[in-house]
Design a protein around this motif. Structure first.
Motif, PDB file in Angstrom:
ATOM      1  N   ALA A   1       1.960 -18.552   3.836  1.00 55.25           N
ATOM      2  CA  ALA A   1       1.341 -17.345   4.382  1.00 55.25           C
ATOM      3  C   ALA A   1       0.439 -16.693   3.335  1.00 55.25           C
ATOM      4  N   PRO A   2      -0.725 -16.213   3.736  1.00 57.29           N
ATOM      5  CA  PRO A   2      -1.641 -15.589   2.764  1.00 57.29           C
ATOM      6  C   PRO A   2      -1.015 -14.351   2.130  1.00 57.29           C
ATOM      7  N   PRO A   3      -1.248 -14.131   0.847  1.00 53.76           N
ATOM      8  CA  PRO A   3      -0.726 -12.928   0.195  1.00 53.76           C
ATOM      9  C   PRO A   3      -1.445 -11.679   0.672  1.00 53.76           C
ATOM     10  N   PHE A   4      -0.779 -10.552   0.507  1.00 56.92           N
ATOM     11  CA  PHE A   4      -1.327  -9.245   0.868  1.00 56.92           C
ATOM     12  C   PHE A   4      -1.798  -8.563  -0.411  1.00 56.92           C
ATOM     13  N   HIS A   5      -3.083  -8.200  -0.477  1.00 58.80           N
ATOM     14  CA  HIS A   5      -3.651  -7.548  -1.650  1.00 58.80           C
ATOM     15  C   HIS A   5      -3.887  -6.070  -1.348  1.00 58.80           C
ATOM     16  N   LEU A   6      -3.253  -5.197  -2.133  1.00 60.33           N
ATOM     17  CA  LEU A   6      -3.472  -3.765  -2.000  1.00 60.33           C
ATOM     18  C   LEU A   6      -4.223  -3.274  -3.226  1.00 60.33           C
ATOM     19  N   PHE A   7      -5.346  -2.599  -3.009  1.00 62.73           N
ATOM     20  CA  PHE A   7      -6.195  -2.113  -4.091  1.00 62.73           C
ATOM     21  C   PHE A   7      -5.919  -0.626  -4.286  1.00 62.73           C
ATOM     22  N   LEU A   8      -5.394  -0.278  -5.466  1.00 64.07           N
ATOM     23  CA  LEU A   8      -4.804   1.035  -5.685  1.00 64.07           C
ATOM     24  C   LEU A   8      -5.367   1.704  -6.936  1.00 64.07           C
ATOM     25  N   PRO A   9      -5.249   3.035  -7.031  1.00 68.14           N
ATOM     26  CA  PRO A   9      -5.651   3.725  -8.264  1.00 68.14           C
ATOM     27  C   PRO A   9      -4.673   3.422  -9.397  1.00 68.14           C
ATOM     28  N   PRO A  10      -5.067   3.627 -10.651  1.00 69.34           N
ATOM     29  CA  PRO A  10      -4.220   3.243 -11.790  1.00 69.34           C
ATOM     30  C   PRO A  10      -2.821   3.843 -11.769  1.00 69.34           C
TER      31      PRO A  10
ATOM     32  N   ASP B   1      -6.965   4.964   4.124  1.00 70.13           N
ATOM     33  CA  ASP B   1      -6.078   5.962   3.544  1.00 70.13           C
ATOM     34  C   ASP B   1      -5.995   5.720   2.041  1.00 70.13           C
ATOM     35  N   SER B   2      -5.036   6.345   1.391  1.00 65.04           N
ATOM     36  CA  SER B   2      -4.977   6.291  -0.068  1.00 65.04           C
ATOM     37  C   SER B   2      -4.569   4.932  -0.614  1.00 65.04           C
ATOM     38  N   SER B   3      -4.188   3.983   0.248  1.00 64.31           N
ATOM     39  CA  SER B   3      -3.849   2.647  -0.234  1.00 64.31           C
ATOM     40  C   SER B   3      -4.961   1.638   0.006  1.00 64.31           C
ATOM     41  N   THR B   4      -6.016   2.036   0.712  1.00 67.02           N
ATOM     42  CA  THR B   4      -7.111   1.101   0.981  1.00 67.02           C
ATOM     43  C   THR B   4      -8.398   1.867   1.222  1.00 67.02           C
ATOM     44  N   THR B   5      -9.481   1.334   0.720  1.00 65.83           N
ATOM     45  CA  THR B   5     -10.803   1.908   0.971  1.00 65.83           C
ATOM     46  C   THR B   5     -11.553   1.121   2.039  1.00 65.83           C
ATOM     47  N   LEU B   6     -10.883   0.142   2.646  1.00 63.14           N
ATOM     48  CA  LEU B   6     -11.535  -0.685   3.654  1.00 63.14           C
ATOM     49  C   LEU B   6     -11.864   0.164   4.882  1.00 63.14           C
ATOM     50  N   SER B   7     -13.129   0.200   5.221  1.00 65.12           N
ATOM     51  CA  SER B   7     -13.613   1.002   6.340  1.00 65.12           C
ATOM     52  C   SER B   7     -14.154   0.100   7.441  1.00 65.12           C
TER      53      SER B   7
END
Length: 335
Positions: free
Chosen positions: A128-137, A21-27
């Motif tokens: 606990a491992p951090p959560f990384h969200l890859f987002l548009p500017p 979705d718009s918060s992740t490009t992971l497919s």
């Protein structure tokens, strides 16, 4: 509700429910490729299922380096939009119950993360491992992205990842001019890793990079410097011959640059300016040399780098050298 890691035989059926979705490009395809590299593992892909054999109500995907014993970060969190089943049995004070008044996706995802964190901790992972969200500017200005981030962030906070740090992701492309140098600095190879350990140790105090400051506080500058050198020497794909020491024309050491390459593209890597030389624009010159090396050595169309949004000198250096702000990385961590 059952919270558990998947087994290899389930990879295909579970990935069928992955919906970027718009918060992740992971497919699903990207997950498969990283499974093949050892960066993802079935034991690091967790699901929440209402009963055995039913479609998962949430999926969490953790990432780690191929030789790591524990995951290093949470890469993605998926959950369907719509009503979720209420767990059977007497009410309990769980992450599910604590957050059921919010978006139901946040509730089930928080419970899933909490269950996984408990297993990781029992296996020896202290934090606990951090959560990384890859987002548009401009992600906050886009209602779809902001909403996709919001339920995930509530879930992460309920699971103990309550600290947020935003990083700017920059990109230089070959259609831009290769940065010119002023002549104020000379850049020389340095084969001795200990020289880089000493320089990194010297630049860590007072760093504006939040993650660096946190690690320095937890393990000390010496241990962190050695870890950084070992990571870029052993784990990353860049050549050791690219590393440079920056000196003035009179021979004084000003700082260093460690150009590198991840599994996808060349990256600027860590660079630093010694405290006594800060405020003179040297970071931009080291970044320019790093860019020149990567452009010449790799022939890649794109070079990437990133820095904390609060690290104004480094943000200015990227902009001065000709990098464009192309994305954000929002890091949600335990501290």
């Amino acid at each position: 509700m059952i919270f558990r890691p998947i087994v290899p035989q389930e990879i295909g059926s579970v990935l069928a429910h992955v919906r970027p979705d718009s918060s992740t490009t992971l497919s699903a395809d990207l997950i498969r490729s990283r499974l093949a590299l050892g960066e993802y593992r079935p034991g690091w892909i967790w699901i929440a299922e209402p009963v055995p054999g039913r479609a998962p109500m949430a999926i969490a995907v953790w990432w780690g380096r191929p030789l790591d014993c524990h995951p290093g970060s949470l890469d993605a969190l998926f959950a369907p939009l719509g009503p979720l089943p209420v767990p059977a049995g007497p009410p309990r004070r769980t992450a599910w119950a604590a957050s059921c008044s919010t978006d139901p996706r946040s509730a089930v995802a928080a419970a899933l993360l909490t269950a996984a964190h408990q297993v990781f901790a029992a296996d020896g992972l202290a934090i606990a491992p951090p959560f990384h969200l890859f987002l548009p500017p401009a992600w906050r200005a886009r209602s779809d992205v902001a909403a996709a981030v919001a339920w995930r962030r509530r879930a992460a906070e309920a699971a103990g990842l309550h600290c947020a740090n935003e990083r700017l992701r920059f990109e230089w492309t070959t259609d831009r001019p290769v940065p010119a140098l002023s002549g104020r600095l000379r850049f020389v190879p340095e084969p001795d890793d200990e020289v880089f350990v000493r320089l990194i140790r010297r630049v860590l105090p007072g760093t504006l990079e939040r993650s660096g400051a946190r690690e320095c506080m937890l393990v000390g500058a010496e241990a962190q410097a050695r870890s950084e050198v070992a990571f870029y020497r052993q784990e990353m794909l860049g050549k050791r011959a690219w590393w440079r020491i920056a000196r003035t024309t009179t021979g004084h050491v000003v700082g260093f640059g460690i150009p590198s390459h991840n599994s996808e593209v060349p990256v600027t890597g860590p660079l630093g300016v010694l405290p006594e030389f800060r405020g003179r624009g040297f970071a931009a010159e080291i970044l320019a040399e790093t860019t020149r090396i990567l452009a010449a050595e790799t022939g890649a169309a794109v070079i990437r780098g990133e820095t904390d949004i609060a690290n104004h000198p480094m943000v200015a250096a990227f902009e001065l050298v000709g990098y464009l702000d192309h994305a954000r990385r929002l890091v949600l961590s335990a501290g």
